[in-house]
Each structure stands twice: as structure tokens, then as C-alpha cells.
Design a protein around this motif. Structure first.
Motif, PDB file in Angstrom:
ATOM      1  N   THR A 319     -29.245  15.114 -32.101  1.00 29.07           N
ATOM      2  CA  THR A 319     -29.290  13.615 -32.291  1.00 29.07           C
ATOM      3  C   THR A 319     -29.935  12.495 -33.335  1.00 29.07           C
ATOM      4  O   THR A 319     -28.994  11.596 -32.590  1.00 29.07           O
ATOM      5  CB  THR A 319     -27.920  13.154 -30.838  1.00 29.07           C
ATOM      6  OG1 THR A 319     -28.620  13.470 -29.622  1.00 29.07           O
ATOM      7  CG2 THR A 319     -26.997  14.134 -30.901  1.00 29.07           C
ATOM      8  N   LYS A 321     -32.268  11.059 -31.751  1.00 31.82           N
ATOM      9  CA  LYS A 321     -34.055  10.954 -30.928  1.00 31.82           C
ATOM     10  C   LYS A 321     -34.944  11.411 -31.318  1.00 31.82           C
ATOM     11  O   LYS A 321     -35.259  12.380 -32.096  1.00 31.82           O
ATOM     12  CB  LYS A 321     -33.638  11.368 -29.650  1.00 31.82           C
ATOM     13  CG  LYS A 321     -32.482   9.967 -28.653  1.00 31.82           C
ATOM     14  CD  LYS A 321     -31.238  11.070 -29.274  1.00 31.82           C
ATOM     15  CE  LYS A 321     -30.236   9.641 -28.348  1.00 31.82           C
ATOM     16  NZ  LYS A 321     -28.613  10.652 -29.120  1.00 31.82           N
ATOM     17  N   THR A 370     -32.661  14.926 -21.267  1.00 30.66           N
ATOM     18  CA  THR A 370     -31.310  14.970 -20.622  1.00 30.66           C
ATOM     19  C   THR A 370     -32.590  16.219 -19.495  1.00 30.66           C
ATOM     20  O   THR A 370     -30.729  16.395 -18.271  1.00 30.66           O
ATOM     21  CB  THR A 370     -30.382  14.911 -21.318  1.00 30.66           C
ATOM     22  OG1 THR A 370     -30.311  16.541 -21.511  1.00 30.66           O
ATOM     23  CG2 THR A 370     -29.996  14.476 -22.369  1.00 30.66           C
ATOM     24  N   SER A 371     -32.737  16.608 -19.112  1.00 31.36           N
ATOM     25  CA  SER A 371     -33.112  16.960 -18.778  1.00 31.36           C
ATOM     26  C   SER A 371     -32.587  19.213 -18.464  1.00 31.36           C
ATOM     27  O   SER A 371     -32.076  19.363 -17.238  1.00 31.36           O
ATOM     28  CB  SER A 371     -33.610  17.099 -17.242  1.00 31.36           C
ATOM     29  OG  SER A 371     -32.199  16.406 -16.114  1.00 31.36           O
ATOM     30  N   ARG A 393     -42.962  10.493 -16.530  1.00 38.20           N
ATOM     31  CA  ARG A 393     -41.693   9.790 -16.401  1.00 38.20           C
ATOM     32  C   ARG A 393     -42.272   9.551 -14.572  1.00 38.20           C
ATOM     33  O   ARG A 393     -42.225   8.388 -14.815  1.00 38.20           O
ATOM     34  CB  ARG A 393     -40.663  10.369 -15.990  1.00 38.20           C
ATOM     35  CG  ARG A 393     -39.823  10.749 -17.394  1.00 38.20           C
ATOM     36  CD  ARG A 393     -38.258  11.019 -17.267  1.00 38.20           C
ATOM     37  NE  ARG A 393     -37.397  10.980 -18.330  1.00 38.20           N
ATOM     38  CZ  ARG A 393     -36.583  11.401 -17.838  1.00 38.20           C
ATOM     39  NH1 ARG A 393     -35.860  11.514 -17.009  1.00 38.20           N
ATOM     40  NH2 ARG A 393     -35.482  11.256 -19.112  1.00 38.20           N
TER      41      ARG A 393
ATOM     42  N   LEU B 185     -24.431  23.047 -25.031  1.00 33.27           N
ATOM     43  CA  LEU B 185     -25.151  21.760 -25.661  1.00 33.27           C
ATOM     44  C   LEU B 185     -24.329  20.814 -24.277  1.00 33.27           C
ATOM     45  O   LEU B 185     -23.411  20.512 -24.468  1.00 33.27           O
ATOM     46  CB  LEU B 185     -24.493  21.135 -26.804  1.00 33.27           C
ATOM     47  CG  LEU B 185     -24.978  19.518 -27.267  1.00 33.27           C
ATOM     48  CD1 LEU B 185     -26.282  20.075 -28.003  1.00 33.27           C
ATOM     49  CD2 LEU B 185     -24.408  19.123 -28.225  1.00 33.27           C
ATOM     50  N   CYS B 186     -25.848  20.147 -24.050  1.00 32.66           N
ATOM     51  CA  CYS B 186     -25.595  19.273 -23.100  1.00 32.66           C
ATOM     52  C   CYS B 186     -25.058  18.025 -22.947  1.00 32.66           C
ATOM     53  O   CYS B 186     -24.443  17.611 -24.400  1.00 32.66           O
ATOM     54  CB  CYS B 186     -27.058  18.572 -22.434  1.00 32.66           C
ATOM     55  SG  CYS B 186     -27.172  17.543 -21.251  1.00 32.66           S
ATOM     56  N   GLY B 188     -25.276  15.524 -22.363  1.00 29.47           N
ATOM     57  CA  GLY B 188     -25.846  13.857 -22.636  1.00 29.47           C
ATOM     58  C   GLY B 188     -26.391  12.960 -21.229  1.00 29.47           C
ATOM     59  O   GLY B 188     -26.447  12.217 -21.194  1.00 29.47           O
ATOM     60  N   ALA B 189     -25.943  13.533 -19.952  1.00 26.89           N
ATOM     61  CA  ALA B 189     -25.858  12.646 -19.061  1.00 26.89           C
ATOM     62  C   ALA B 189     -26.822  12.920 -17.900  1.00 26.89           C
ATOM     63  O   ALA B 189     -27.639  12.291 -17.087  1.00 26.89           O
ATOM     64  CB  ALA B 189     -24.641  12.717 -18.364  1.00 26.89           C
ATOM     65  N   GLY B 190     -27.036  14.202 -18.188  1.00 24.58           N
ATOM     66  CA  GLY B 190     -28.363  14.673 -17.594  1.00 24.58           C
ATOM     67  C   GLY B 190     -29.828  13.925 -16.986  1.00 24.58           C
ATOM     68  O   GLY B 190     -29.842  12.931 -18.242  1.00 24.58           O
ATOM     69  N   GLY B 191     -30.469  14.889 -16.287  1.00 27.20           N
ATOM     70  CA  GLY B 191     -31.732  14.063 -16.098  1.00 27.20           C
ATOM     71  C   GLY B 191     -31.504  12.235 -16.300  1.00 27.20           C
ATOM     72  O   GLY B 191     -32.514  11.725 -16.178  1.00 27.20           O
ATOM     73  N   GLN B 193     -29.741  10.078 -17.173  1.00 31.10           N
ATOM     74  CA  GLN B 193     -29.647   9.461 -18.724  1.00 31.10           C
ATOM     75  C   GLN B 193     -27.829   8.564 -18.291  1.00 31.10           C
ATOM     76  O   GLN B 193     -27.839   7.706 -19.028  1.00 31.10           O
ATOM     77  CB  GLN B 193     -29.313  10.188 -19.891  1.00 31.10           C
ATOM     78  CG  GLN B 193     -30.430  11.202 -20.340  1.00 31.10           C
ATOM     79  CD  GLN B 193     -31.391  10.274 -21.006  1.00 31.10           C
ATOM     80  OE1 GLN B 193     -31.535   9.597 -21.311  1.00 31.10           O
ATOM     81  NE2 GLN B 193     -32.437  10.998 -20.748  1.00 31.10           N
ATOM     82  N   PRO B 198     -28.608   5.497 -23.870  1.00 31.07           N
ATOM     83  CA  PRO B 198     -29.276   6.562 -24.798  1.00 31.07           C
ATOM     84  C   PRO B 198     -30.495   5.470 -26.051  1.00 31.07           C
ATOM     85  O   PRO B 198     -29.906   4.200 -26.293  1.00 31.07           O
ATOM     86  CB  PRO B 198     -28.316   7.392 -26.099  1.00 31.07           C
ATOM     87  CG  PRO B 198     -26.645   6.676 -25.690  1.00 31.07           C
ATOM     88  CD  PRO B 198     -26.859   5.868 -24.427  1.00 31.07           C
ATOM     89  N   ASP B 204     -24.669  10.039 -30.720  1.00 28.90           N
ATOM     90  CA  ASP B 204     -24.333  10.360 -28.677  1.00 28.90           C
ATOM     91  C   ASP B 204     -24.508  11.155 -28.873  1.00 28.90           C
ATOM     92  O   ASP B 204     -23.334  12.023 -29.737  1.00 28.90           O
ATOM     93  CB  ASP B 204     -23.578   8.940 -28.478  1.00 28.90           C
ATOM     94  CG  ASP B 204     -24.074   7.650 -28.104  1.00 28.90           C
ATOM     95  OD1 ASP B 204     -25.498   7.646 -28.343  1.00 28.90           O
ATOM     96  OD2 ASP B 204     -22.983   6.742 -28.144  1.00 28.90           O
ATOM     97  N   ILE B 205     -24.692  12.073 -27.916  1.00 30.85           N
ATOM     98  CA  ILE B 205     -25.055  13.580 -27.314  1.00 30.85           C
ATOM     99  C   ILE B 205     -23.609  14.122 -27.278  1.00 30.85           C
ATOM    100  O   ILE B 205     -22.868  15.022 -28.192  1.00 30.85           O
ATOM    101  CB  ILE B 205     -26.146  14.094 -26.459  1.00 30.85           C
ATOM    102  CG1 ILE B 205     -27.393  13.579 -27.020  1.00 30.85           C
ATOM    103  CG2 ILE B 205     -25.266  15.341 -26.482  1.00 30.85           C
ATOM    104  CD1 ILE B 205     -28.250  13.656 -26.234  1.00 30.85           C
ATOM    105  N   PHE B 227     -20.151  14.191 -13.980  1.00 30.85           N
ATOM    106  CA  PHE B 227     -20.689  12.785 -15.365  1.00 30.85           C
ATOM    107  C   PHE B 227     -20.440  13.868 -16.541  1.00 30.85           C
ATOM    108  O   PHE B 227     -20.219  13.130 -18.016  1.00 30.85           O
ATOM    109  CB  PHE B 227     -22.769  13.488 -15.108  1.00 30.85           C
ATOM    110  CG  PHE B 227     -22.954  13.155 -13.991  1.00 30.85           C
ATOM    111  CD1 PHE B 227     -22.119  11.641 -13.504  1.00 30.85           C
ATOM    112  CD2 PHE B 227     -24.090  13.083 -13.520  1.00 30.85           C
ATOM    113  CE1 PHE B 227     -23.304  11.169 -12.339  1.00 30.85           C
ATOM    114  CE2 PHE B 227     -25.251  12.570 -12.743  1.00 30.85           C
ATOM    115  CZ  PHE B 227     -24.295  11.531 -11.741  1.00 30.85           C
TER     116      PHE B 227
END
Lengths: 435, 258
Positions: A319, A321, A370-371, A393, B185-186, B188-191, B193, B198, B204-205, B227
Motif C-alpha cells: 500500500t 509505505k 503490522t507484525s 522498536r 492480507l492483513c 492493517g491493525a496488527g502490531g 497499528q 498509518p 490504507d491497508i 480489530f
């Protein structure tokens, strides 16, 4: 004349051996600049991973076309190296095809097999060059694929093509010479290279001898030079993939490594353990430079062949980044090589005022992760860019308090309200009052 | 709503067979609270002896750890472990894959070892055991549903089939997105986020993922994570499809079909 060739050959072998050994020792030392970590558990599982993923290339087959082509080169590499054994013996003893009389009828079969594999390698390399340079497959052209990584890949493929061409030309001239001189042992018909014979048939014997010798030398010196080159190149994965799949993380991908130093402090703070009599200097929390990473992360950096499967599946990268997991691994290796070069010159090594974080990898990159583990899942040789991102991090959060403002707010919420959002802990159970 | 706390049971000298770990989203986020309520409805309908921690529950520390704040993570983790061990909790079920992953994979390093099950697996087991009986010709019969893999269930913990089996029990027409299971596909909220804007990019993912989900023609996007719920709902809204396409959690789909 033969003795001169023998001396030159042994000399070449010694010089090449010396430089290759130096590079191997340097890389080994570089890897062990990383933090100590004992990885001696679960040996059967580790061996299984190595056999399935490195030896068996299991994960490569998620993308069948490149997998098959890569498999040709891989098998070719393994098997043609048996032929190199004969090259080395011949070179040292001044003999010609020394194994032929011993192997009898197996020799022509083996040599034909080598030729077919050589042809498969050649074809695969040509297709790979086309994929990279003509079809321009996107993962070979993303931002971190600057001129050197692209040249590196093309050099490897071109060298392999040249080495294979040398084998064919050598075998073709050898077959003609077999009809003209007793010195050339009968190899039987070598199917593929015999197609080149009409081109060479017109040449006189001394020219053919020269061509045969030139190709022989080109091939063996080429292989020695290539081996040395590989130690400076992304191509090092041909050895490192085996080590990396063995030492790779076995826990569930969702697991993040614990920091025992923090555990001790937190236990003391919560009154669960007595304070240590002499508080130990914990060093750096997380990683600012490659030397703060574990040695297995550094091994992983040397195992990366920059195929870009990780980046092509990374949601952040897809996307737009800045983050690219491949770049994380390339930067880690580049920084480590920089330190190694400095150490070779008795320079400052890691104390040169430069750092992995900041000089190579930016906060913008690591903050975008996003891990999700897509990169970890995608890597054919179990490289884990996520571990490095998280260590960086950790440094930013704990040493610099430099996390994004909204993360700092989230930290504060967890500390004061035990939730990442600013709600009163007393309201946590209010959902039960619905309906 | 019948949702006893572990403290209530302890006062009667009882312990629950399973602790339902609600999580912060399930406790505070309005949309996720409806999932919590749906799951409790199922637990009660099946007659499972469960309990929640209520106000004794606290964030697992997952977002802190993933954002790099190991101190904060371990503080949260150790406090939670003290509470859980204090009540001799053996088995935990949760509707949040992040809580699931942290308690299952990371708490053992700090002295908290439990049998931890995500509600997707829990529901699948109840269906397989015949304990959940769904209405004949339920609301989702023949309807197109697509399942969005949660990274923390899927790649992180190799749970790909349980949520799909739950959806199949609805007699729905399960359609897959091209990027599913190991290549899902994620959202976009993990880790961590979820808790920040973002980074700069083209897109946006969650919009990218919502487009893919909408592309299947499904009228329901099934999720198994609070999430993912937020991200996919926002993504569908971004594409102005919220009237036609609903984002629902597995527990809601099952609760509606009881």
C-alpha cells in the motif's frame, strides 16, 4: 609443459583457498558480533526444517515456475560439483579425465547427465535473466533494488551461463580430439555437446587443444572465482540457507522473544523477587545497531538472496509505505559488512558513530509494520525480518521514548486504565448490563 | 445477561470450567461488545460453566509489546498471571486473536501456562460435538460469505480451518478471496497499528483488503477478530457498501442462527 600447468593450478588453488578462507572467517566473526543466544534445543525439528526447506526447497514451490527453474540450477550446482572433483584431481596430478578408466561405462553416462543438467542450468539462467531484465517482474525492481543488487543478480546469472558454455565447448573439442590423439580418453558420445562438433571440426589439432585447455581453465578458475565472489554477494544463500533453516525460530510465529533482563526488573518492582544485590548493567534495551541483534538475526541477513517474496506480500509495502522487509535484511547485512571491513583495517568497527537505526533503517519504516508475519511466511529459507523490526522498536520505545505520539498515549492508557483506550477500568464489565 | 465473574463463583467455592477472556476491545468497543454479548449468549445456550474476570481483567499487554514497550507488557502480563493463577484458571477462551496469541504463546515465558482456545476453534468443537444446534434453513443458507483471515489466528498460530468449518455449518456459500490462509492480507491493525494513524503511503491497508473482499460478491464478510472487525467495517464504509455488505464476527453469525 604439463608440470608448469600443475604448478600454476596448485598455485591458483592455494591463492583462491586463502582468500576464500579469509572471507569465511570474516563472515563468521561478523555473525558472532551479534548477541549470544544458545540455540541447541529441538534438534530433530531443526534438522527436519533444514532437510525440507533448504535441501528439499519445499517453500519455493509456493510459486511453481521460479521453483522449477531454481530447482534445475540447484540440482545442477550440487551434481556438477562432482565433476569439479575430477577437475581438481586432474589439475593437481596433471592427468586428463582421470576417472574415466576407473568408472568404465558409468563415465559416459555420468558425463551425459552432467551435460543435461548443465543445459537445464543454462536454460534456467537465461529465463531468469529475461524475467529480471525484460519482463521486469516488479519484485526485482522495487526501491531497495538499486544498481548494485540488480547487477549482483545479473553477474551471477551471466557467470553461470558462461561456466556452462565452457563445459559444452570443452566436451565438444575433447570429443574431436579423441579421434585425433590417444591422450584423449574415449568418453563415448556426449549427446548435447556433440551438436557443437561441426563448428569445431575445421580447426586444426593445436587450436582444438588450446580451446579444450582454455575452457577447462576457464571453468575451474571461474568456479574458484565465483566461490570467492559469492562471499561478497547475495548468492551466499547457497550455503547459509542450510544454516538458517536449522537455527530459525521454532515457536509459533506469533510469539515474540521474551526479554529476561526486563523480567528481573519487573519482578523486583512488583515485589515478586528480591532486588539483585549488585544491579547488573543491562546494556542496551532492544537494538540500535546490528551488534545489538542476536547472532541468528545476523546469520539470517547473510542468508537472504533478495528474492523479494517477503516484500511482495508485505501489506505495508503493497500500500505504498516505505517499509520493505527485504530492505531490513539487506540493510542489516550492509551495516554488518561495513563494520567487518572496518575491523579488517583495524578501524573502529561498530564504534564508528553510525547505526543500523537511523543511518540505514528509518523509524518511518519500522513503525509501518503490522507484525502480520506475511514476510516470515513468504521466506523460502525462514528468514524473520519481524524479529529485527521489533528489536529496533524496543530500542526506540525504551531507550529513546521516541515512539509515535499516539503510541505513547496508548502506553499511558494501559498504565493508568489497563486498556489501550482511555476508559475507566470500573466500566470494563458494563457490557454485561446490555439487554 | 448471565455472565458470572470468577469472583462470584469463588465466593460460592466454585471454579469455572472455562474462563472467557473478554479483552479490551470486547469490553469497551461498542461494535466488539456486541460480539462479546453474542458469544455469552452461545455459552449460556450450550450450558457451559464459564466465568469472566469482569473488572479484574486488564490489557494483556499485546499492543505495548508490539510497539516495543517491553516493560509495560511484562507489568501487564505479570499482573494478569497473578490474577489467573490466583484463581487456579486452567482453561481460557477468548474472541480476540491478539489476547489468544499473547496468553497462549507469551505468558508461559512469564509463568502463566494455560490451555488457551480461540472462540473460532471453541465454536467449531461445539458444532462438531453436536452441542450447538443451528436452525434448519437458517438466515445464511446459500448466502455468499467470505472469511477474512486474522493474522494472529492464521500465520501466527496456524488456525485456518476452524473458522471456515464454523461458516460451513451455516450452510452458507463460502467464497474465498485470492489472498487467503497463509497468504491472507492483513487488515492493517496488527502490531499496534490499531492505535496510531498509518504511515504515509498510497492507500490504507484496510481499503485494499475491503476491495478484495467486496470483489468476491459476498454479502457478509466474516471476521474472527475485533480489530479486523473495525478495519473491515471502515473499509466497507470507505467503499460506500455498508448498506449491502455486513461485517460480522463468527460468534454473531452462530448466535443469530441458534
Amino acid at each position: 609443459m604439463a608440470i608448469v600447468q600443475q604448478i600454476v593450478f596448485i598455485g591458483t588453488l592455494t591463492v583462491a583457498g586463502f582468500f576464500i578462507r579469509q572471507r569465511v572467517l570474516r563472515i563468521r566473526e561478523n555473525i558472532f558480533l551479534g548477541k549470544k543466544k544458545s540455540i541447541h534445543d529441538r534438534r530433530r525439528e531443526r534438522l527436519k526444517n533444514m532437510l525440507l526447506l533448504a535441501f528439499g526447497q519445499k517453500k519455493m514451490f509456493k510459486r511453481p515456475l521460479p521453483a522449477i527453474l531454481h530447482f534445475f540450477i540447484y540440482i545442477g550446482f550440487l551434481v556438477i560439483n562432482l565433476e569439479v572433483l575430477e577437475f581438481v584431481i586432474d589439475g593437481i596430478l596433471g592427468t586428463h579425465r582421470i576417472l574415466a578408466p576407473y568408472l568404465g561405462s558409468i563415465y559416459p553416462i555420468a558425463t551425459n547427465v552432467f551435460e543435461f543438467l548443465a543445459f537445464a542450468v543454462l536454460t534456467a539462467c537465461v529465463i531468469f535473466l529475461v524475467r529480471r531484465n525484460v519482463l521486469k517482474i516488479p519484485r526485482f525492481w522495487s526501491a531497495e533494488m538499486t544498481s548494485w543488487p540488480r547487477l549482483d543478480a545479473n553477474l551471477i546469472l551471466t557467470t553461470e551461463i558462461a561456466l556452462m558454455c565452457a563445459i559444452f565447448t570443452m566436451n565438444a573439442s575433447d570429443q574431436i580430439l579423441q579421434t585425433r590423439s590417444e591422450h584423449y580418453v574415449n568418453t563415448g558420445v556426449l549427446f548435447l555437446s556433440s551438436y557443437l562438433m561441426p563448428i569445431l571440426q575445421q580447426a586444426d589439432t593445436s587450436t582444438l587443444i588450446f580451446i579444450e585447455r582454455f575452457c577447462w581453465w576457464f571453468h575451474i578458475v571461474g568456479i574458484l572465482g565465483f566461490t570467492l565472489y559469492v562471499t561478497y554477494s547475495k548468492h551466499l544463500h547457497i550455503f547459509m540457507a542450510f544454516l538458517n533453516t536449522y537455527y530459525a525460530k521454532l515457536e509459533a510465529k506469533g510469539h515474540i522473544n521474551n526479554m529476561p533482563v526486563v523480567t528481573n526488573e519487573v519482578k523486583t518492582m512488583l515485589g515478586l523477587a528480591p532486588a539483585a544485590a549488585t544491579p547488573t548493567e543491562p546494556g542496551r534495551f532492544g537494538a540500535k545497531d546490528v551488534v545489538d541483534l542476536s547472532w541468528n538475526n545476523l546469520l539470517a541477513a547473510y542468508s537472504c538472496t533478495e528474492c523479494g517474496r517477503c516484500t511482495s506480500e508485505c501489506p505495508a509495502n503493497l500500500t505504498g509505505k516505505k517499509l520493505s522487509p527485504r530492505k531490513i535484511m539487506m540493510d542489516t547485512r550492509d551495516r554488518l559488512e561495513e563494520i567487518g571491513k572496518s575491523l579488517d583495517k583495524k578501524g573502529k568497527g561498530a564504534n564508528d558513530g553510525k547505526f543500523l537505526l537511523g543511518d540505514y533503517i528509518s523509524k518511518e519504516e519500522i513503525n509501518a509494520c503490522t507484525s502480520c508475519n506475511a514476510c516470515v511466511e513468504a521466506c523460502p529459507v525462514m528468514i524473520n525480518p519481524l524479529e529485527i523490526i521489533l528489536e529496533l522498536r524496543r530500542y526506540v520505545a525504551m531507550e529513546e521514548s521516541g515512539s509515535p505520539a499516539s503510541w505513547n498515549a496508548m502506553f499511558q492508557n494501559i498504565e493508568t486504565s489497563f486498556a489501550p483506550w482511555k476508559f475507566s477500568p470500573a466500566d470494563r464489565f458494563n457490557w454485561s448490563k446490555q439487554e | 445477561m448471565n455472565a458470572p465473574t470468577v469472583a462470584d463463583l469463588a465466593a460460592k467455592g466454585e471454579t469455572p470450567d472455562v474462563l472467557f477472556w473478554v479483552g479490551c476491545a470486547g469490553s469497551f468497543d461498542d461494535r466488539a461488545k456486541r460480539v462479546t454479548v453474542a458469544f455469552v449468549k452461545i455459552l449460556n445456550a450450550v450450558g457451559i460453566k464459564f466465568a469472566v474476570l469482569g473488572t479484574e481483567e486488564a490489557c494483556t499487554g499485546d499492543p505495548a509489546r508490539r510497539a516495543g514497550n517491553e516493560f509495560l507488557f511484562q507489568m501487564q502480563a505479570m499482573n494478569n498471571i497473578q490474577v489467573l493463577n490466583g484463581y487456579s484458571i486452567k482453561k481460557i477462551v477468548t474472541a480476540c486473536p491478539h489476547c489468544f496469541n499473547t496468553i497462549k504463546n507469551e505468558y508461559p515465558d512469564l509463568g502463566g501456562t494455560y490451555e488457551v482456545i480461540h472462540h473460532a476453534t471453541f465454536l467449531q468443537q461445539l458444532i462438531n460435538d453436536g452441542k450447538i444446534k443451528l436452525k434448519e434453513g437458517g438466515a445464511f443458507k446459500g448466502k455468499k460469505i467470505t472469511y477474512h483471515d486474522s493474522c494472529y489466528l492464521g500465520r501466527a498460530n496456524n488456525i485456518y480451518e476452524a473458522p471456515r468449518e464454523v461458516l460451513q455449518a451455516l450452510d452458507a456459500d463460502l467464497v474465498e478471496m485470492k489472498r487467503c490462509r497463509t497468504t491472507g492480507l492483513c487488515c492493517g491493525a496488527g502490531g499496534a497499528q490499531m492505535f496510531k494513524e498509518p504511515e504515509k503511503g498510497k492507500k490504507d491497508i484496510n481499503v485494499e483488503r475491503a476491495e478484495e473482499a467486496l470483489g468476491t460478491g459476498a454479502t457478509t464478510i466474516a471476521v474472527a477478530c475485533p480489530f479486523c472487525m473495525t478495519m473491515m467495517t471502515d473499509g466497507v464504509k470507505n467503499k460506500e457498501k455498508e448498506a449491502e455488505v455486513k461485517v460480522k464476527d463468527l460468534a454473531e453469525l452462530i448466535a443469530e442462527s441458534l
